[in-house]
Design an enzyme around this catalytic site. Structure first.
Site, PDB file in Angstrom:
ATOM      1  N   HIS A  17      -1.783  19.146  19.029  1.00  0.00           N
ATOM      2  CA  HIS A  17      -0.752  20.198  18.978  1.00  0.00           C
ATOM      3  C   HIS A  17      -0.013  20.272  20.321  1.00  0.00           C
ATOM      4  CE1 HIS A  17      -3.704  22.183  15.988  1.00  0.00           C
ATOM      5  NE2 HIS A  17      -2.663  21.806  15.274  1.00  0.00           N
ATOM      6  N   LYS A  41      -6.168  27.978   3.565  1.00  0.00           N
ATOM      7  CA  LYS A  41      -7.239  27.843   4.560  1.00  0.00           C
ATOM      8  C   LYS A  41      -7.861  29.192   4.913  1.00  0.00           C
ATOM      9  CE  LYS A  41      -5.159  23.850   6.926  1.00  0.00           C
ATOM     10  NZ  LYS A  41      -4.411  23.439   8.140  1.00  0.00           N
ATOM     11  N   ARG A  90       0.642  12.873  12.127  1.00  0.00           N
ATOM     12  CA  ARG A  90      -0.343  11.980  12.743  1.00  0.00           C
ATOM     13  C   ARG A  90      -0.357  10.622  12.047  1.00  0.00           C
ATOM     14  NH1 ARG A  90      -4.876  16.359  11.845  1.00  0.00           N
ATOM     15  NH2 ARG A  90      -3.584  16.384   9.985  1.00  0.00           N
ATOM     16  N   SER A 128      -7.970  20.111  13.854  1.00  0.00           N
ATOM     17  CA  SER A 128      -8.702  21.335  14.208  1.00  0.00           C
ATOM     18  C   SER A 128     -10.042  21.374  13.486  1.00  0.00           C
ATOM     19  CB  SER A 128      -7.883  22.567  13.822  1.00  0.00           C
ATOM     20  OG  SER A 128      -6.704  22.619  14.567  1.00  0.00           O
TER      21      SER A 128
HETATM   22  O1  PNS Z   1      -1.418  24.052  10.576  1.00  0.00           O
HETATM   23  P1  PNS Z   1      -1.142  24.162   9.096  1.00  0.00           P
HETATM   24  O2  PNS Z   1      -2.225  24.964   8.410  1.00  0.00           O
HETATM   25  O3  PNS Z   1      -0.914  22.838   8.444  1.00  0.00           O
HETATM   26  O4  PNS Z   1       0.234  24.995   8.970  1.00  0.00           O
HETATM   27  C1  PNS Z   1       0.763  25.316   7.696  1.00  0.00           C
HETATM   28  C2  PNS Z   1       1.732  26.502   7.823  1.00  0.00           C
HETATM   29  C3  PNS Z   1       1.010  27.710   8.391  1.00  0.00           C
HETATM   30  C4  PNS Z   1       2.873  26.106   8.729  1.00  0.00           C
HETATM   31  C5  PNS Z   1       2.283  26.833   6.387  1.00  0.00           C
HETATM   32  O5  PNS Z   1       1.220  27.138   5.539  1.00  0.00           O
HETATM   33  C6  PNS Z   1       3.312  27.966   6.412  1.00  0.00           C
HETATM   34  O6  PNS Z   1       4.459  27.750   6.718  1.00  0.00           O
HETATM   35  N1  PNS Z   1       2.853  29.206   6.087  1.00  0.00           N
HETATM   36  C7  PNS Z   1       3.712  30.364   6.039  1.00  0.00           C
HETATM   37  C8  PNS Z   1       3.994  30.760   4.572  1.00  0.00           C
HETATM   38  C9  PNS Z   1       5.175  29.984   4.012  1.00  0.00           C
HETATM   39  O7  PNS Z   1       6.297  30.120   4.468  1.00  0.00           O
HETATM   40  N2  PNS Z   1       4.905  29.142   3.000  1.00  0.00           N
HETATM   41  C10 PNS Z   1       5.971  28.381   2.337  1.00  0.00           C
HETATM   42  C11 PNS Z   1       6.150  27.032   2.931  1.00  0.00           C
HETATM   43  S1  PNS Z   1       4.964  25.923   2.259  1.00  0.00           S
END
Ligand code: PNS
Length: 159
Positions: A17, A41, A90, A128
């Site tokens: 990150h 998650k 990645r 993570s």
């Molecule tokens: O690190 P991650 O868990 O891959 O991040 C995913 C994240 C948090 C960026 C994604 O789940 C997100 O954007 N969550 C906010 C809710 C949202 O807007 N969802 C619609 C887009 S999929």
């Protein structure tokens, strides 16, 4: 002024990150790192702990902000008046879910684009969840996360 938003679970932040944070912060005026809710998650660290670790890892950098948001990312983008989401890739295996998220976000707001950056090769195997598992069983994480947060991770996870 260009503002980029780097969203993620950061549970916890890793060197992968940080690599993306460093690269992205060089090509925008302001980078907002936002701890967001991923409903698929169950985070181990609280939002406050994740923010604290991000702040320790990033240090005092004038053009980087760390915050959290619960809700749709596109709503956060509107709130901070930003149009560009930064995501790290990645490997090819990341691409499918990232493409889906990018297109879902674009479907919600056509003005928003997602910019993908490749992590450096030495961080390409890092996640993570791998850090959490290693820390839980006393494995070495010193070269996977910033030194200043390794103890916080061990303290929370070591069984
Ligand atoms: O690190 P991650 O868990 O891959 O991040 C995913 C994240 C948090 C960026 C994604 O789940 C997100 O954007 N969550 C906010 C809710 C949202 O807007 N969802 C619609 C887009 S999929």
């Amino acid at each position: 002024m260009t503002t980029f938003v780097y969203p993620g679970s950061f549970d916890p932040v890793t060197n992968g990150h940080l690599d993306i944070i460093n690269r992205a912060s060089k090509i925008c005026d302001k980078l907002i790192v936002v701890v967001s809710v991923n409903i698929t998650k169950s985070p181990v660290f609280t939002v406050e702990e994740r923010i604290e670790m991000l702040k320790l890892a990033i240090g005092d950098r004038k053009n980087i902000e760390v915050t959290s948001f619960s809700g749709l990312l596109v709503d956060f983008m509107k709130k901070v008046n930003a149009k560009t989401i930064i995501k790290g890739l990645r490997a090819v295996s990341d691409f499918e879910s990232e493409m889906q998220m990018a297109l879902l976000n674009r479907n919600l707001d056509n003005d928003i684009d997602t910019l993908f950056m490749m992590t450096s090769i030495e961080n390409s195997f890092l996640s993570s969840s791998a850090v959490r598992e290693l820390a839980a069983f006393g494995g070495k994480i010193d070269d996977l996360v910033p030194e200043c947060i390794a103890d916080i991770i061990y303290k929370k996870l070591r069984k």
